[in-house]
Design a protein around this motif. Structure first.
Motif, PDB file in Angstrom:
ATOM      1  N   ASN A  54     -43.768  11.831-130.208  1.00 14.58           N
ATOM      2  CA  ASN A  54     -43.280  13.171-130.560  1.00 14.58           C
ATOM      3  C   ASN A  54     -41.822  13.398-130.170  1.00 14.58           C
ATOM      4  N   GLU A  55     -41.110  12.338-129.890  1.00 13.75           N
ATOM      5  CA  GLU A  55     -39.723  12.476-129.462  1.00 13.75           C
ATOM      6  C   GLU A  55     -38.784  11.869-130.499  1.00 13.75           C
ATOM      7  N   THR A  56     -37.518  12.333-130.468  1.00 10.07           N
ATOM      8  CA  THR A  56     -36.505  11.774-131.365  1.00 10.07           C
ATOM      9  C   THR A  56     -36.252  10.317-131.028  1.00 10.07           C
ATOM     10  N   GLU A  57     -36.076  10.059-129.728  1.00 10.31           N
ATOM     11  CA  GLU A  57     -35.954   8.678-129.270  1.00 10.31           C
ATOM     12  C   GLU A  57     -37.369   8.128-129.131  1.00 10.31           C
ATOM     13  N   LYS A  58     -37.744   7.244-130.011  1.00  8.08           N
ATOM     14  CA  LYS A  58     -39.134   6.795-130.082  1.00  8.08           C
ATOM     15  C   LYS A  58     -39.574   5.972-128.874  1.00  8.08           C
ATOM     16  N   PHE A  59     -38.600   5.279-128.239  1.00  9.09           N
ATOM     17  CA  PHE A  59     -38.960   4.421-127.116  1.00  9.09           C
ATOM     18  C   PHE A  59     -38.147   4.812-125.887  1.00  9.09           C
ATOM     19  N   MET A  60     -38.786   4.762-124.748  1.00  6.02           N
ATOM     20  CA  MET A  60     -38.114   5.052-123.490  1.00  6.02           C
ATOM     21  C   MET A  60     -38.421   3.932-122.503  1.00  6.02           C
ATOM     22  N   PHE A  61     -37.404   3.490-121.788  1.00  6.12           N
ATOM     23  CA  PHE A  61     -37.606   2.431-120.807  1.00  6.12           C
ATOM     24  C   PHE A  61     -38.167   3.021-119.523  1.00  6.12           C
ATOM     25  N   GLN A  62     -39.281   2.497-119.103  1.00  5.16           N
ATOM     26  CA  GLN A  62     -39.889   2.916-117.838  1.00  5.16           C
ATOM     27  C   GLN A  62     -39.636   1.824-116.806  1.00  5.16           C
ATOM     28  N   GLN A  63     -38.877   2.169-115.790  1.00  4.75           N
ATOM     29  CA  GLN A  63     -38.466   1.179-114.804  1.00  4.75           C
ATOM     30  C   GLN A  63     -39.658   0.641-114.026  1.00  4.75           C
ATOM     31  N   GLY A  64     -39.566  -0.656-113.707  1.00  2.29           N
ATOM     32  CA  GLY A  64     -40.586  -1.290-112.891  1.00  2.29           C
ATOM     33  C   GLY A  64     -40.227  -1.202-111.414  1.00  2.29           C
ATOM     34  N   PRO A  65     -41.050  -1.780-110.555  1.00  3.25           N
ATOM     35  CA  PRO A  65     -40.826  -1.687-109.108  1.00  3.25           C
ATOM     36  C   PRO A  65     -39.583  -2.416-108.617  1.00  3.25           C
ATOM     37  N   ILE A  66     -38.978  -3.264-109.471  1.00  5.32           N
ATOM     38  CA  ILE A  66     -37.765  -3.965-109.062  1.00  5.32           C
ATOM     39  C   ILE A  66     -36.603  -2.994-108.863  1.00  5.32           C
ATOM     40  N   PHE A  67     -36.691  -1.803-109.458  1.00  6.13           N
ATOM     41  CA  PHE A  67     -35.611  -0.822-109.351  1.00  6.13           C
ATOM     42  C   PHE A  67     -35.781  -0.002-108.075  1.00  6.13           C
ATOM     43  N   SER A  68     -35.481  -0.641-106.967  1.00  7.71           N
ATOM     44  CA  SER A  68     -35.518   0.006-105.662  1.00  7.71           C
ATOM     45  C   SER A  68     -34.486  -0.686-104.787  1.00  7.71           C
ATOM     46  N   ASN A  69     -34.348  -0.242-103.549  1.00 12.33           N
ATOM     47  CA  ASN A  69     -33.371  -0.866-102.659  1.00 12.33           C
ATOM     48  C   ASN A  69     -33.914  -2.130-102.011  1.00 12.33           C
ATOM     49  N   LEU A  70     -35.107  -2.032-101.450  1.00 19.10           N
ATOM     50  CA  LEU A  70     -35.736  -3.170-100.793  1.00 19.10           C
ATOM     51  C   LEU A  70     -36.974  -3.558-101.585  1.00 19.10           C
ATOM     52  N   ILE A  71     -37.121  -4.844-101.871  1.00 15.44           N
ATOM     53  CA  ILE A  71     -38.258  -5.336-102.646  1.00 15.44           C
ATOM     54  C   ILE A  71     -39.019  -6.350-101.793  1.00 15.44           C
ATOM     55  N   LEU A  72     -40.292  -6.089-101.568  1.00 14.30           N
ATOM     56  CA  LEU A  72     -41.153  -7.070-100.923  1.00 14.30           C
ATOM     57  C   LEU A  72     -41.941  -7.787-102.004  1.00 14.30           C
ATOM     58  N   ALA A  73     -41.598  -9.035-102.237  1.00 16.26           N
ATOM     59  CA  ALA A  73     -42.314  -9.868-103.215  1.00 16.26           C
ATOM     60  C   ALA A  73     -43.336 -10.695-102.449  1.00 16.26           C
ATOM     61  N   ASP A  74     -44.528 -10.153-102.332  1.00 14.41           N
ATOM     62  CA  ASP A  74     -45.540 -10.744-101.464  1.00 14.41           C
ATOM     63  C   ASP A  74     -46.216 -11.931-102.137  1.00 14.41           C
ATOM     64  N   GLU A  75     -46.177 -13.086-101.456  1.00 20.06           N
ATOM     65  CA  GLU A  75     -46.767 -14.337-101.948  1.00 20.06           C
ATOM     66  C   GLU A  75     -46.234 -14.681-103.342  1.00 20.06           C
ATOM     67  N   ILE A  76     -44.926 -14.869-103.401  1.00 24.02           N
ATOM     68  CA  ILE A  76     -44.236 -15.109-104.670  1.00 24.02           C
ATOM     69  C   ILE A  76     -44.758 -16.358-105.385  1.00 24.02           C
ATOM     70  N   ASN A  77     -45.276 -17.324-104.638  1.00 29.19           N
ATOM     71  CA  ASN A  77     -45.736 -18.565-105.271  1.00 29.19           C
ATOM     72  C   ASN A  77     -47.124 -18.433-105.898  1.00 29.19           C
ATOM     73  N   ARG A  78     -47.697 -17.249-105.907  1.00 28.56           N
ATOM     74  CA  ARG A  78     -49.002 -17.058-106.555  1.00 28.56           C
ATOM     75  C   ARG A  78     -48.871 -16.595-108.007  1.00 28.56           C
ATOM     76  N   ALA A  79     -47.666 -16.314-108.446  1.00 30.50           N
ATOM     77  CA  ALA A  79     -47.451 -15.879-109.836  1.00 30.50           C
ATOM     78  C   ALA A  79     -46.827 -17.013-110.638  1.00 30.50           C
ATOM     79  N   PRO A  80     -47.083 -17.045-111.955  1.00 32.32           N
ATOM     80  CA  PRO A  80     -46.525 -18.125-112.773  1.00 32.32           C
ATOM     81  C   PRO A  80     -45.007 -18.081-112.873  1.00 32.32           C
TER      82      PRO A  80
END
Length: 322
Positions: free
Chosen positions: A86-112
């Motif tokens: 229902n908006e003129t701009e059909k798509f809007m970017f929704q930021q993920g958790p990476i958009f913060s100051n401090l990022i804890l990437a817990d057990e990074i080797n468990r993701a592909p």
């Protein structure tokens, strides 16, 4: 407060809730001041998550925690575009958790690998590109990625080229008995319903930026520069320094290692309240800087030689330039 006093206060306040891991606190603050990212390896329950939580509580900044699992998608980290009918701009970017100051990437080797690369791109470029549009990260930004040294079955180890993007690789171990006793007592005090929580004054982000300006002025003599380059060169061409060392190393540190050693040495000197770098500063940070940048040979692995032992040997065979 001066930048040095602000950082000292930050360290002191973190130490009140992190017992027995003084090196971890020092390293987290060092990496933050050096504007880098850290890979932290340790067994479960050694205050890895608690440490970065303590940093975010005492520093005026945001924190995002991402639990890496095999079914994670890159968009779960970076964010994605959502459809707005229902908006003129059909798509809007929704930021993920990476958009913060401090990022804890817990057990990074468990993701592909695809998910790991999405995180590492943000770390390196300090931006995320989605559908042809680029979104900048926060000015104050640090990723602390953790790895569990056990239970490696079914994990996705980071390739050497991606490991190289971390400023430091820190390993933490169990606290001693006295620290363990204090940890137990601290936990009971925090769990007590009548406990009055101390109100801590948060350190503003500007204090970190001001500290970085002072660190950029730390003097590194030509002799210290040559000594750092010689240490890196010895990791690449160990045959020029020691025949036995040559048999233990497959390949050495990249130029990123040289840059990281310089940056971390200057931060360490500043944290010691000095305006110049000494060999002791270099020795204090070199293991964290080179631990993930040196590949041990088959012979070295067969003999059970660790990267730390190789780095000790590098310090031994490379003469300090006087």
């Amino acid at each position: 407060m001066t930048p040095f006093e602000s950082v000292s206060t930050l360290k002191e306040q973190m130490s009140k809730s992190i017992i027995g891991q003084a090196k971890l606190i020092d390293t987290i603050i060092l990496v933050l001041l050096a504007d880098g990212n850290m890979l932290l390896e340790g067994l479960p329950g050694l205050a890895k998550t608690r440490a970065i939580n303590a940093l975010s509580k005492n520093l005026d900044c945001g924190l995002s925690r991402i639990q890496f699992t095999p079914d994670l998608l890159p968009s779960d980290i970076t964010g994605t575009e959502i459809y707005l009918p229902n908006e003129t701009e059909k798509f809007m970017f929704q930021q993920g958790p990476i958009f913060s100051n401090l990022i804890l990437a817990d057990e990074i080797n468990r993701a592909p690998a695809k998910v790991q690369s999405a995180l590492l791109e943000a770390m390196e470029e300090r931006q995320v590109t989605v559908s042809g549009k680029t979104y900048k990260m926060e000015d104050l930004f640090m990723v602390m990625a953790t790895q569990n040294p056990i239970e490696q079955e079914g994990t996705y180890p980071l390739p050497e080229a991606q490991m190289d993007r971390f400023l430091v690789h820190t390993i933490i171990d169990y606290p001693d008995d006295d620290a363990e006793l204090e940890i137990m007592r601290l936990n009971k005090r925090e769990a007590a319903p009548e406990t009055t929580k101390e109100v801590l004054k948060t350190i503003p982000q500007q204090a970190i930026f001001n500290a970085r300006k002072e660190i950029s002025k730390i003097k590194v003599s030509e002799d210290m520069e040559k000594y750092m380059v010689s240490l890196i060169s010895a990791s690449r061409y160990p045959d020029k320094y020691d025949a036995e060392l040559d048999k233990l190393i497959d390949f050495g540190a990249s130029p990123r290692g040289t840059i990281a050693l310089d940056r971390c040495s200057r931060v360490h000197a500043w944290m010691e309240n000095r305006d110049f770098v000494t060999p002791e500063d270099i020795h204090s940070v070199i293991k964290d800087v080179l631990r993930h940048r040196i590949a041990i040979s088959y012979k070295g692995r067969a003999e059970g030689v660790s990267t730390d032992q190789i780095i000790d040997k590098l310090i031994e065979v490379v003469a300090v330039v006087a």
